[in-house]
Design a protein around this motif. Structure first.
Motif, PDB file in Angstrom:
ATOM      1  N   ALA A   1       0.845  -1.175   0.000  1.00 34.98           N
ATOM      2  CA  ALA A   1       0.000   0.000   0.000  1.00 34.98           C
ATOM      3  C   ALA A   1       0.891   1.240   0.000  1.00 34.98           C
ATOM      4  O   ALA A   1       1.988   1.232   0.553  1.00 34.98           O
ATOM      5  CB  ALA A   1      -0.900   0.000   1.237  1.00 34.98           C
ATOM      6  N   ASP A   2       0.404   2.297  -0.614  1.00 35.92           N
ATOM      7  CA  ASP A   2       1.201   3.525  -0.687  1.00 35.92           C
ATOM      8  C   ASP A   2       1.556   4.048   0.701  1.00 35.92           C
ATOM      9  O   ASP A   2       2.627   4.629   0.898  1.00 35.92           O
ATOM     10  CB  ASP A   2       0.426   4.606  -1.462  1.00 35.92           C
ATOM     11  N   SER A   3       0.689   3.830   1.661  1.00 38.41           N
ATOM     12  CA  SER A   3       0.889   4.366   3.007  1.00 38.41           C
ATOM     13  C   SER A   3       2.062   3.731   3.737  1.00 38.41           C
ATOM     14  O   SER A   3       2.578   4.304   4.701  1.00 38.41           O
ATOM     15  CB  SER A   3      -0.380   4.210   3.835  1.00 38.41           C
ATOM     16  N   VAL A   4       2.501   2.552   3.282  1.00 41.27           N
ATOM     17  CA  VAL A   4       3.585   1.861   3.976  1.00 41.27           C
ATOM     18  C   VAL A   4       4.800   1.640   3.081  1.00 41.27           C
ATOM     19  O   VAL A   4       5.840   1.174   3.557  1.00 41.27           O
ATOM     20  CB  VAL A   4       3.121   0.505   4.530  1.00 41.27           C
ATOM     21  N   LYS A   5       4.680   1.984   1.810  1.00 43.09           N
ATOM     22  CA  LYS A   5       5.759   1.750   0.857  1.00 43.09           C
ATOM     23  C   LYS A   5       7.028   2.472   1.303  1.00 43.09           C
ATOM     24  O   LYS A   5       7.007   3.640   1.677  1.00 43.09           O
ATOM     25  CB  LYS A   5       5.326   2.220  -0.530  1.00 43.09           C
ATOM     26  N   GLY A   6       8.134   1.744   1.294  1.00 45.04           N
ATOM     27  CA  GLY A   6       9.405   2.311   1.718  1.00 45.04           C
ATOM     28  C   GLY A   6       9.681   2.157   3.209  1.00 45.04           C
ATOM     29  O   GLY A   6      10.813   2.368   3.652  1.00 45.04           O
ATOM     30  N   ARG A   7       8.660   1.806   3.978  1.00 47.20           N
ATOM     31  CA  ARG A   7       8.825   1.636   5.426  1.00 47.20           C
ATOM     32  C   ARG A   7       8.613   0.187   5.854  1.00 47.20           C
ATOM     33  O   ARG A   7       9.253  -0.257   6.813  1.00 47.20           O
ATOM     34  CB  ARG A   7       7.836   2.527   6.192  1.00 47.20           C
ATOM     35  N   PHE A   8       7.730  -0.513   5.180  1.00 51.33           N
ATOM     36  CA  PHE A   8       7.408  -1.889   5.532  1.00 51.33           C
ATOM     37  C   PHE A   8       7.967  -2.840   4.481  1.00 51.33           C
ATOM     38  O   PHE A   8       8.026  -2.517   3.290  1.00 51.33           O
ATOM     39  CB  PHE A   8       5.899  -2.085   5.615  1.00 51.33           C
ATOM     40  N   THR A   9       8.354  -4.034   4.927  1.00 55.97           N
ATOM     41  CA  THR A   9       8.854  -5.054   4.013  1.00 55.97           C
ATOM     42  C   THR A   9       8.233  -6.408   4.365  1.00 55.97           C
ATOM     43  O   THR A   9       8.294  -6.829   5.525  1.00 55.97           O
ATOM     44  CB  THR A   9      10.375  -5.174   4.092  1.00 55.97           C
ATOM     45  N   VAL A  10       7.653  -7.063   3.366  1.00 51.97           N
ATOM     46  CA  VAL A  10       7.120  -8.411   3.545  1.00 51.97           C
ATOM     47  C   VAL A  10       8.155  -9.404   3.034  1.00 51.97           C
ATOM     48  O   VAL A  10       8.729  -9.222   1.960  1.00 51.97           O
ATOM     49  CB  VAL A  10       5.798  -8.603   2.771  1.00 51.97           C
ATOM     50  N   SER A  11       8.414 -10.438   3.810  1.00 50.20           N
ATOM     51  CA  SER A  11       9.351 -11.481   3.412  1.00 50.20           C
ATOM     52  C   SER A  11       8.783 -12.836   3.846  1.00 50.20           C
ATOM     53  O   SER A  11       7.802 -12.892   4.587  1.00 50.20           O
ATOM     54  CB  SER A  11      10.727 -11.251   4.027  1.00 50.20           C
ATOM     55  N   ARG A  12       9.409 -13.892   3.381  1.00 43.99           N
ATOM     56  CA  ARG A  12       8.940 -15.215   3.775  1.00 43.99           C
ATOM     57  C   ARG A  12      10.092 -16.191   3.815  1.00 43.99           C
ATOM     58  O   ARG A  12      11.097 -16.038   3.114  1.00 43.99           O
ATOM     59  CB  ARG A  12       7.838 -15.698   2.827  1.00 43.99           C
ATOM     60  N   ASP A  13       9.915 -17.211   4.635  1.00 44.35           N
ATOM     61  CA  ASP A  13      10.865 -18.310   4.742  1.00 44.35           C
ATOM     62  C   ASP A  13      10.051 -19.589   4.565  1.00 44.35           C
ATOM     63  O   ASP A  13       9.461 -20.094   5.525  1.00 44.35           O
ATOM     64  CB  ASP A  13      11.571 -18.281   6.090  1.00 44.35           C
TER      65      ASP A  13
END
Length: 122
Positions: free
Chosen positions: A60-72
């Motif tokens: 979402a634009d509101s979190v872009k650049g601050r939040f990161t989704v990752s997975r293992d």
């Protein structure tokens, strides 16, 4: 499929927090995964998604650049790394799973976790 979110808590503005989502019932690599949030008195909103391979993410634009989704996928877990947190990020965060590409495109997850509360103080 069961999803169990954890890692929420109280953090000061500007701080960081890492949420985790444990996937059980089937291997997490079978699903594209996402994060949503719901602030008090507001509707649930999209935060971000990650493809089953981890190669594609969206935010979402509101979190872009601050939040990161990752997975293992080896550990059947999905993470949401949240940095530079703001008071407006205060919400209950939910992890979600998409059983098909159509569900992902339509923004309609098929599986939901129970939510974990994040509170950002000013």
């Amino acid at each position: 499929v069961q999803l169990q979110a954890s890692g929420g808590g109280l953090v000061q503005a500007g701080g960081s927090l890492r949420l985790s989502c444990a996937v059980s019932g089937r291997t997490s690599s079978s699903y594209d995964m996402g994060w949503f949030r719901q602030a008090p008195g507001k509707e649930r909103e999209f935060v971000g998604t990650i493809s089953w391979s981890g190669g594609t993410t969206s935010y979402a634009d509101s979190v872009k650049g601050r939040f990161t989704v990752s997975r293992d996928n080896a550990k059947n877990t999905v993470h949401l790394e949240m940095n530079s947190l703001k008071p407006e990020d205060t919400a209950t965060y939910y992890c979600a799973g998409y059983s098909s590409f159509l569900a992902l495109v339509n923004g309609r997850p098929d599986y939901w976790g129970q939510g974990t509360l994040v509170t950002v103080s000013s």
